[in-house]
Design an enzyme around this catalytic site. Structure first.
Site, PDB file in Angstrom:
ATOM      1  N   ALA A 118       3.852   4.361   3.079  1.00  0.00           N
ATOM      2  CA  ALA A 118       2.374   4.934   2.856  1.00  0.00           C
ATOM      3  C   ALA A 118       2.406   6.400   2.828  1.00  0.00           C
ATOM      4  O   ALA A 118       2.606   6.969   1.833  1.00  0.00           O
ATOM      5  CB  ALA A 118       1.699   4.440   4.127  1.00  0.00           C
ATOM      6  N   ARG A 119       2.660   6.943   4.136  1.00  0.00           N
ATOM      7  CA  ARG A 119       2.391   8.314   4.142  1.00  0.00           C
ATOM      8  C   ARG A 119       3.641   9.012   3.390  1.00  0.00           C
ATOM      9  O   ARG A 119       3.239  10.144   2.568  1.00  0.00           O
ATOM     10  CB  ARG A 119       2.705   8.981   5.479  1.00  0.00           C
ATOM     11  N   TYR A 133      -9.147  -6.270  13.188  1.00  0.00           N
ATOM     12  CA  TYR A 133     -10.000  -6.801  12.066  1.00  0.00           C
ATOM     13  C   TYR A 133     -10.366  -8.078  12.577  1.00  0.00           C
ATOM     14  O   TYR A 133      -9.943  -8.625  13.447  1.00  0.00           O
ATOM     15  CB  TYR A 133      -9.508  -6.486  10.940  1.00  0.00           C
ATOM     16  N   GLN A 189      -5.610  -6.227  -1.139  1.00  0.00           N
ATOM     17  CA  GLN A 189      -5.708  -6.430   0.583  1.00  0.00           C
ATOM     18  C   GLN A 189      -7.094  -6.954   0.790  1.00  0.00           C
ATOM     19  O   GLN A 189      -8.018  -6.232   0.254  1.00  0.00           O
ATOM     20  CB  GLN A 189      -5.358  -5.200   1.318  1.00  0.00           C
TER      21      GLN A 189
END
Length: 405
Positions: free
Chosen positions: A345-346, A170, A100
């Site tokens: 993810a989690r 971002y 990333q």
């Protein structure tokens, strides 16, 4: 037409993945002085050994002032040997690996970086208690080329894909947001102008690397704040990116690390755990106003599906569904809705070998309870707090400087 098998091999740009499951980018907090550590390698090889098609290293900043933590990886000559060791280790377990890449912009840590944070226009960052300065045209040109150079270096380091961070406010995402971007030049005002920087980044990457590496964009559908970027603008931006020919796949996300960090995650808000890892005076601020600033949102499986399917209907690009992917049945739902890949993810933080176990038994449940206590751990080594931590991990580099995801 039958839906694709999520556990069967699939093409992603020039890649063939062994299955359609991607370990989503979650800042690991395991690099040190912008270099790879053995802990970081172990973090990603666990997912590779656990069965994912591809794991994502997050996040690798394209410029020094773009880091949200002073220890985050930079694309320097010194970092390359460690990055090669990481990609080789993942490949040895049969998985692909993505980097990333991006620039933190107003989310970056000016104190940790020793440099001012950059924003479309001057913006105050409550977490770092500092102002981000307006990015100049020269800054934008430099950062655009830095993305292209990062993609070139990713190839040299053995990565199979790059995921370009266009989300969470971002830098590129902050240009998209009318709440943050108040410029009056060619990078502000109309949606076309606000999307210019993101499109220039993606075009520069494609021009630099061609089809030698898969190119993914992770883009916001919704900033989660009034007056921010929202789905009605995300749809045309996705269509423009597709028309530009700069992407192999698109992953939709939501929320703002700058303004509403819990909006992406859904589930519980671990206020005590956040306060425990924060320095003063931010620790006191979390205790006093945390409930107001860190809002709770109910968790449901596939919670980004409803909005993501509107992007799915508007583009032909391969798409990756993120958000509440926990079980084989949810993965199958994503496939039936026309998504080509899923990102987890989690659930994988809780059980790195979950995909291997699902391959053996499709009814395997996820043990993740969405407590979100993993979120504050990214300052000292991202992990599920319900799993005993390995004593070999050493990445406790100091006090937190910002949110990264």
């Amino acid at each position: 037409m039958n839906s694709p098998d999520v556990l069967a091999p699939a093409k992603l740009g020039p890649l063939t993945l062994r299955n359609r499951v991607i370990k989503a980018a979650t800042y690991e907090g395991l690099s040190h002085k912008a270099r790879v550590t053995q802990d970081l390698i172990d973090f990603h090889t666990a997912y590779a050994a656990g069965g994912v098609g591809m794991t994502t290293v997050a996040y690798c900043a394209v410029a020094r002032e773009g880091r949200t933590d002073r220890h985050q990886i930079l694309w320097t000559d010194e970092a390359m040997p460690g990055l090669r060791r990481l990609t080789e280790a993942v490949h040895a377990h049969g998985a692909a690996v993505s980097a990333q890449i991006g620039h933190g912009g107003p989310v970056a840590s000016p104190k940790g970086n020793g440099l001012p944070a950059l924003s479309p226009t001057k913006h105050f960052h409550a977490t770092s208690l500092s102002w981000a300065q307006e990015a100049s045209i020269a800054d934008l040109t430099r950062i655009t080329e830095a993305h292209a150079e990062a993609a070139r270096r990713a190839i040299d380091a053995g990565f199979d894909a790059v995921e370009v961070h266009l989300g969470h406010n971002y830098l590129a995402s902050s240009f998209l947001s009318p709440k943050i971007n108040h410029r009056t030049d060619g990078y502000g005002g109309s949606l076309e102008n606000r999307a210019r920087f993101a499109r220039e980044i993606m075009r520069a990457i494609r021009d630099a690397v061609g089809d030698r590496i898969a190119i993914i964009a992770k883009m916001n559908m919704d900033d989660g704040v009034p007056g921010g970027f929202w789905l009605d603008e995300a749809i045309p931006v996705a269509q423009w990116l597709e028309a530009d020919g700069s992407l192999d796949a698109l992953e939709m996300t939501a929320g703002s690390s700058l303004l509403n960090p819990m909006y992406l995650f859904k589930g519980d808000v671990p206020l005590k755990e956040f306060a425990d890892v924060m320095p003063q005076p931010i620790k006191l601020g979390v205790k006093l106003v945390g409930k107001r600033k860190l809002k709770a949102y109910p968790y449901t499986d596939a919670y980004l599906l409803e909005d993501s399917r509107q992007i799915r209907a508007a583009v032909k690009l391969p798409m990756i569904l993120l958000g509440g992917i926990t079980t084989k049945s949810v993965m199958d739902l994503a496939m039936s809705e026309g998504f080509e890949f899923v990102a987890m993810a989690r659930a994988l933080l809780r059980e790195p070998d979950l995909i291997n176990r699902i391959q053996k038994d499709a009814a395997t449940p996820s043990l993740c309870n969405h407590c979100n206590k993993c979120m504050p751990t990214n300052f000292t080594g991202t992990r599920c707090v319900l799993v005993q931590r390995s004593t070999t991990r050493t990445a406790t580099w100091g006090k937190p400087e910002g949110y990264a995801s």
